[in-house]
Design an enzyme around this catalytic site. Structure first.
Site, PDB file in Angstrom:
ATOM      1  N   SER A 129       0.843  -1.197   0.000  1.00 34.67           N
ATOM      2  CA  SER A 129       0.000   0.000   0.000  1.00 34.67           C
ATOM      3  C   SER A 129       0.879   1.249   0.000  1.00 34.67           C
ATOM      4  O   SER A 129       2.013   1.234   0.515  1.00 34.67           O
ATOM      5  CB  SER A 129      -0.890   0.017   1.254  1.00 34.67           C
ATOM      6  OG  SER A 129      -1.540   1.264   1.406  1.00 34.67           O
ATOM      7  N   TYR A 143      -2.287  -0.714  10.092  1.00 34.92           N
ATOM      8  CA  TYR A 143      -2.329  -1.008   8.664  1.00 34.92           C
ATOM      9  C   TYR A 143      -1.054  -0.508   7.979  1.00 34.92           C
ATOM     10  O   TYR A 143      -0.418  -1.244   7.211  1.00 34.92           O
ATOM     11  CB  TYR A 143      -3.564  -0.357   8.048  1.00 34.92           C
ATOM     12  CG  TYR A 143      -3.712  -0.611   6.567  1.00 34.92           C
ATOM     13  CD1 TYR A 143      -4.234  -1.822   6.107  1.00 34.92           C
ATOM     14  CD2 TYR A 143      -3.332   0.345   5.626  1.00 34.92           C
ATOM     15  CE1 TYR A 143      -4.373  -2.071   4.747  1.00 34.92           C
ATOM     16  CE2 TYR A 143      -3.469   0.107   4.269  1.00 34.92           C
ATOM     17  CZ  TYR A 143      -3.980  -1.101   3.838  1.00 34.92           C
ATOM     18  OH  TYR A 143      -4.112  -1.349   2.484  1.00 34.92           O
TER      19      TYR A 143
END
Length: 237
Positions: A129, A143
């Site tokens: 990501s 995350y």
């Protein structure tokens, strides 16, 4: 024939990757989802470490004992605010790490050992990501940390096993038009977030799937260790 195991295959980027790869005559694909689905899908809940190892064994059985490419795409994006209950915060952190990073590490380890025994190499594609480099919201420390770990793991694998023909790549999408991003955009104010993307829109899952296909099948060996961005220039490095 190239045999591929793709995790997180039931929706978003994973479903787009399945659609893209399934059109290639010389590819046989097995996907993973949390619950059972189509014939080419195996069920495994990555919150359970034992389920990850069972998935690898089941995928090998389904693919006649050979996996050539592993695509680690499965992940969760769940808020974990710092002002929550202590136990809940720790549990949220642990779950994010297990599903987003440790499960990918478990499968990567299985794949590398499999390729070492075979002696003819393999390819690993990790879908990380933009958060790995840019960070994320205050409710998503876990995350961002997990995805940064995935990038570091990819680079380490690339450096450690290239001489054995084992290649490793990572993709770092920004916002992608999936269910996870839809919820986030709605909660954070989509217009403000889109204003931060020079391209003026979020990525489409099919765009990321194109990158997965390239890295899984066509990227030259000298690209091993590469981390590719796809974020509409919202973060350039």
């Amino acid at each position: 024939m190239t045999h591929i195991l793709l995790t997180g295959a039931s929706r978003g980027i994973g479903a787009a990757a399945v659609a893209t790869l399934s059109t290639i005559p010389d590819v046989t694909l097995v996907g993973q989802a949390t619950t059972a689905g189509a014939d080419h899908m195996l069920a495994a809940d990555f919150a359970d470490p034992d389920a990850v190892d069972r998935l690898w064994r089941d995928a090998l059985d389904r693919l006649d004992g050979r996996i050539d490419v592993l695509v680690n795409n499965a992940g969760v994006f769940e808020a974990n605010p710092i002002d929550g209950d202590d136990d809940a915060w720790r549990d949220g952190w642990a779950r994010a790490m297990q599903v987003n990073l440790t499960a990918a590490a478990q499968l990567s380890r299985r794949a590398i050992r499999h390729w070492q025994v075979r002696g003819d190499g393999g390819r690993l594609v990790n879908v990380a990501s933009r958060a790995a480099y840019r960070g994320d919201s205050p409710a998503h420390w876990h995350y961002a940390a997990a995805k940064a770990g995935m990038v570091a793991m990819t680079k380490t694998i690339a450096r450690g096993y290239a001489k054995e023909g084992i290649l490793a790549f990572a993709i770092c999408p920004g916002f992608t038009m999936t269910g996870m991003a839809d919820d986030y955009l709605a909660s954070r104010g989509g217009d403000r977030l889109l204003a931060d993307i020079p391209l003026g829109r979020v990525a489409q899952p099919e765009e990321v799937a194109t990158m997965i296909r390239f890295l899984a099948l066509d990227a030259p060996a000298s690209m091993t260790g590469a981390v590719l961005d796809i974020n509409g220039a919202s973060y350039v490095r």
